[in-house]
Design an enzyme around this catalytic site. Structure first.
Site, PDB file in Angstrom:
ATOM      1  CG  ASP A  12       0.869   1.671 -11.272  1.00 50.94           C
ATOM      2  OD1 ASP A  12       1.787   1.478 -10.739  1.00 50.94           O
ATOM      3  OD2 ASP A  12      -0.848   2.001 -10.714  1.00 50.94           O
ATOM      4  CB  SER A  13       1.108  -1.780  -7.657  1.00 52.30           C
ATOM      5  OG  SER A  13       0.896  -0.259  -8.014  1.00 52.30           O
ATOM      6  CE1 TYR A  44       2.773  -4.813  -7.015  1.00 51.41           C
ATOM      7  CE2 TYR A  44       5.094  -4.455  -8.107  1.00 51.41           C
ATOM      8  CZ  TYR A  44       3.777  -4.590  -8.577  1.00 51.41           C
ATOM      9  OH  TYR A  44       3.475  -5.786  -9.349  1.00 51.41           O
ATOM     10  N   GLY A  45       4.346   0.364  -2.764  1.00 49.74           N
ATOM     11  CA  GLY A  45       5.436   1.802  -1.786  1.00 49.74           C
ATOM     12  C   GLY A  45       6.239   0.710  -0.847  1.00 49.74           C
ATOM     13  CB  CYS A  75       4.976   2.079 -11.332  1.00 50.45           C
ATOM     14  SG  CYS A  75       5.016   1.337  -9.536  1.00 50.45           S
ATOM     15  CG  ASN A  76       6.830   7.251  -9.836  1.00 45.40           C
ATOM     16  OD1 ASN A  76       7.329   9.322 -10.678  1.00 45.40           O
ATOM     17  ND2 ASN A  76       5.349   7.782 -10.251  1.00 45.40           N
ATOM     18  CB  THR A  77       6.974   2.326  -6.429  1.00 40.36           C
ATOM     19  OG1 THR A  77       6.283   2.884  -6.200  1.00 40.36           O
ATOM     20  CG2 THR A  77       8.082   1.148  -5.763  1.00 40.36           C
ATOM     21  CB  CYS A 189       3.197   7.758  -6.211  1.00 43.56           C
ATOM     22  SG  CYS A 189       1.490   7.002  -6.136  1.00 43.56           S
ATOM     23  CB  THR A 190       1.217   6.583 -12.030  1.00 43.24           C
ATOM     24  OG1 THR A 190       1.496   5.434 -11.645  1.00 43.24           O
ATOM     25  CG2 THR A 190       2.216   6.860 -12.041  1.00 43.24           C
ATOM     26  CG  HIS A 191      -2.317   5.447  -7.794  1.00 41.90           C
ATOM     27  ND1 HIS A 191      -1.118   5.095  -8.510  1.00 41.90           N
ATOM     28  CD2 HIS A 191      -2.997   4.238  -7.600  1.00 41.90           C
ATOM     29  CE1 HIS A 191      -1.984   3.084  -8.312  1.00 41.90           C
ATOM     30  NE2 HIS A 191      -2.764   2.646  -7.598  1.00 41.90           N
TER      31      HIS A 191
HETATM   32  N1  DGL Z   1       1.794   3.974  -8.568  1.00 44.72           N
HETATM   33  C1  DGL Z   1       2.453   3.179  -8.354  1.00 44.72           C
HETATM   34  C2  DGL Z   1       4.214   4.375  -8.226  1.00 44.72           C
HETATM   35  O1  DGL Z   1       4.123   5.130  -8.970  1.00 44.72           O
HETATM   36  C3  DGL Z   1       2.824   2.828  -7.065  1.00 44.72           C
HETATM   37  C4  DGL Z   1       1.558   2.919  -6.369  1.00 44.72           C
HETATM   38  C5  DGL Z   1       1.897   1.543  -5.387  1.00 44.72           C
HETATM   39  O2  DGL Z   1       1.325  -0.034  -5.485  1.00 44.72           O
HETATM   40  O3  DGL Z   1       2.297   1.517  -3.809  1.00 44.72           O
HETATM   41  O4  DGL Z   1       4.837   4.674  -7.051  1.00 44.72           O
END
Ligand code: DGL
Length: 273
Positions: A12-13, A44-45, A75-77, A189-191
């Protein structure tokens, strides 16, 4: 050829992928897990597709060198640009968006809400995939949150930070939940699953979809099918690498409740020009 004792890679990011590790540890406790969080480059987004794909390929290369037997793109992104980096590894790859869309498409609902990073939102991958997979006509409302992942990354366990997270959640979600009245919300988003308690408190009764649950199930089905389960009877270990702050990652892993953390190590970040 993949070996049964090889680790599962999760990337992930940042610390968002810890929500995926949690589900994997629950379902497959005997597996070793190798985690990579690109703390130097989060979020990353808000980056371009080109940059996200390049940073993803860097992490995929790390996983390929260590011969992981399966890779969870937590990471969805990055999952939105998987076709630009998936060929960097030779093992099976599981994307977060693909899992979240499959879980949402199975629900008997009329309106699905998705909250995600701005990149994931702009890509429209979630609406496209949910509508393609759903057997019924479903409306998908999507909301891109520019600051939420970064806030979650650095706020766990800090009351002032968590107050900011909740304020940001209300700003982003109030309209979708209270006005549009979505039937459920995909945490795209996994966060976000790391603050699911806050979301639940702000919007009691709103069903939340955490793609990590589906990712862990798909991984287990794949290991079973390919005969790749780790044969040990005891629990596996989790090794974390980050391009960010090692002490912060160790703390976050504890706060999230990850188990059997064997080591937290620094890894040099990719240079972005
Ligand atoms: N956790 C990441 C996701 O699922 C990205 C968060 C990020 O870095 O913007 O998209």
């Amino acid at each position: 050829m993949s070996h049964t004792t090889a680790p599962i890679g999760v990337l992930d990011s940042g610390i968002g992928g810890f929500s995926v590790v949690k589900q994997v540890q629950k379902l497959l406790p005997e597996e070793d897990i190798l985690y990579f969080g690109d703390g130097a480059h989060i979020p990353y987004g808000n980056h371009s597709e080109e940059t996200i794909a390049a940073m993803a390929r860097y992490m995929f290369g790390f996983m390929e060198e260590r011969k992981v037997k399966a890779l969870l793109v937590a990471c969805n992104t990055i999952s939105c640009v998987l076709d630009r980096c998936g060929d960097t590894v030779s093992c099976p790859v599981f994307g977060a968006v693909q899992a979240g869309a499959a879980a949402a498409a199975r629900l008997e609902v009329a309106q699905v809400g998705v909250i995600s990073t701005v990149f994931t939102h702009n890509s429209r991958v979630y609406p496209r995939k949910i509508q393609a997979l759903s057997p019924r006509k479903v409306v998908v409302l999507s909301c891109g949150c520019p600051d939420l992942a970064r806030l979650v990354e650095h706020s766990l366990g800090d009351p002032a930070g968590m107050a900011q997270v909740e304020e940001n959640l209300r700003q982003e979600l109030d309209h979708m939940v209270l006005e549009d009245k979505v039937d459920c919300c995909v945490l795209g988003c996994t966060h976000y699953p790391l603050v699911a308690d806050s979301i639940q408190r702000l919007y009691p009764g709103l069903p939340l979809i955490d793609p990590a649950v589906e990712m862990a199930r798909s991984l287990k089905a794949c290991l079973d099918r390919e005969g790749l389960n780790n044969p040990r009877t005891g629990p596996g270990a989790l090794t974390i690498y980050t391009t960010g702050d090692v002490a912060e990652y160790a703390l976050r892993a504890r706060q999230v409740g990850l188990e059997r953390v064997a080591a937290v190590e620094f890894y040099p970040p990719m240079e972005i020009r």
